[in-house]
Scaffold this motif. Structure first.
Motif, short mmCIF file in Angstrom:
data_model
loop_
_atom_site.label_atom_id
_atom_site.label_comp_id
_atom_site.label_asym_id
_atom_site.label_seq_id
_atom_site.Cartn_x
_atom_site.Cartn_y
_atom_site.Cartn_z
N LYS A 307 0.83 -1.20 0.00
CA LYS A 307 0.00 0.00 0.00
C LYS A 307 0.87 1.26 0.00
O LYS A 307 0.60 2.22 -0.72
CB LYS A 307 -0.92 0.00 1.23
N LYS A 310 2.40 1.89 -3.26
CA LYS A 310 1.38 2.03 -4.31
C LYS A 310 1.47 0.91 -5.36
O LYS A 310 1.24 1.14 -6.55
CB LYS A 310 1.48 3.40 -4.97
N PRO A 314 -5.41 2.17 -3.66
CA PRO A 314 -5.91 2.37 -2.30
C PRO A 314 -7.24 1.67 -2.03
O PRO A 314 -7.49 1.19 -0.93
CB PRO A 314 -6.08 3.90 -2.21
#
Length: 332
Positions: A307, A310, A314
């Motif tokens: 997360k 990336k 999200p």
């Protein structure tokens, strides 16, 4: 005086920009040049200025871990796994001991919002409205360990508590026990509620009367389980078998039984949970349920780093339950 990028550049005979590209592993630099710059940086003892770097990247490469202490083997396993994954990915960790206190946990969450961390690994001790409200203020990614919120659609890795207690009670039923007391230490947590569901499910699917299983809430204390068992002995109301919240609490039950000449498993069977290191060395060795705690820590850290970096969107949720397994021994 500390070595700077300019010092490395002067020694290598290149520009500071070229050194920066090499140190940050950028693709637009010759491989031989990059290798030579890295060797020179190491020879000179160059250490990156993480504060300056974070101002540019807006990242600190720090992950905060909120857990209720590391006094037991299971927590240590999770923390070792988390630290290993984070270190390999270039992150450092900030450990916050919540001590299973709702107040302490909330205070840490409030403080974390003013710190510059890239993400959070959470082992929540509560799930109230105030806690949810604080979580909703957090702007960095977070992942739950072993517990989760049914209110928030969040990332989590957890042990399958329903299945764990299910196979524990199923094992006792298959061994012929028809009066079972389940000692539950944390009935108000999602873990406790799931284990109660799993225990009842085993009885229901076996087609047996629901009242053969008695759920008893206990304090998370060996002494409390010891005294409770003594009371059952005194009142001549012992079950055929005990399924206990964890191996440590099972020690209290075991001590009370053996002190009163009650044989395990001939008179009363006993099954624990967690497969702690001492469990196989008891007499008789303790039947128990083994959880995948190291794997849980590794996966939670990987989910969070995905997360932060990336690698996934999200809105994509990473949610996984790990199956525990029965470790049958001579106490059942």
């Amino acid at each position: 005086m500390s070595v700077t990028i300019k010092d490395v550049a002067a020694k290598a005979g290149v520009s500071a920009i070229t050194v920066s590209r090499a140190l940050n592993n950028k693709p637009d630099i010759n491989a031989d040049t990059k290798r030579r710059i890295l060797d020179i940086a190491q020879q000179l003892g160059y250490v990156p200025n993480e504060l300056a770097k974070s101002l540019v990247t807006r990242r600190t490469n720090v992950i905060a871990i909120l857990m209720p202490g590391v006094s037991d083997t299971l927590s240590t396993e999770k923390l070792d796994a988390i630290n290993g994954v984070c270190f390999s990915a270039g992150f450092t960790t900030l450990f916050c001991n919540t001590k299973n206190s709702a107040t302490t946990e909330l205070e840490f969450l409030r403080q974390i919002q003013s710190k510059r961390v890239d993400g959070l690994l959470l082992f929540p001790s509560q799930k109230g409205d105030e806690y949810i409200a604080e979580l909703q203020k957090i702007t960095v990614p977070y992942v739950f360990l072993n517990r989760f919120s049914s209110v928030l659609d969040c990332d989590y890795v957890k042990n399958d508590n329903v299945y764990g207690s299910y196979i524990a009670v199923q094992h006792l039923l298959q061994r012929g026990y028809r009066s079972i007391t389940y000692l539950c230490a944390r009935p108000n947590t999602t873990t406790g509620q799931e284990r109660i569901i799993g225990s009842k499910k085993a009885v229901r699917e076996a087609g047996l009367p629901e009242d053969l299983l008695k759920i008893t809430n206990v304090e998370d204390s060996v002494a409390h389980c010891y005294n409770l068992t003594l009371d059952l002995i005194k009142n001549n109301s012992l079950p055929d078998a005990f399924a206990v919240w964890n191996d440590i609490l099972a020690l209290g039950v075991r001590k009370a039984l053996l002190e009163n000449g009650i044989k395990i498993p001939d008179d009363v069977a006993l099954i624990g949970y967690d497969d702690l290191v001492f469990s196989e060395y008891l007499h008789p060795p303790l039947t128990t349920i083994k959880q995948q705690n190291f794997e849980l820590g590794e996966l939670a850290a990987e989910f969070l780093i995905n997360k932060i970096e990336k690698k996934i969107l999200p809105e994509e949720k990473q949610q996984l339950e790990l199956k525990p397994r029965l470790i049958p021994r001579q106490s059942t």
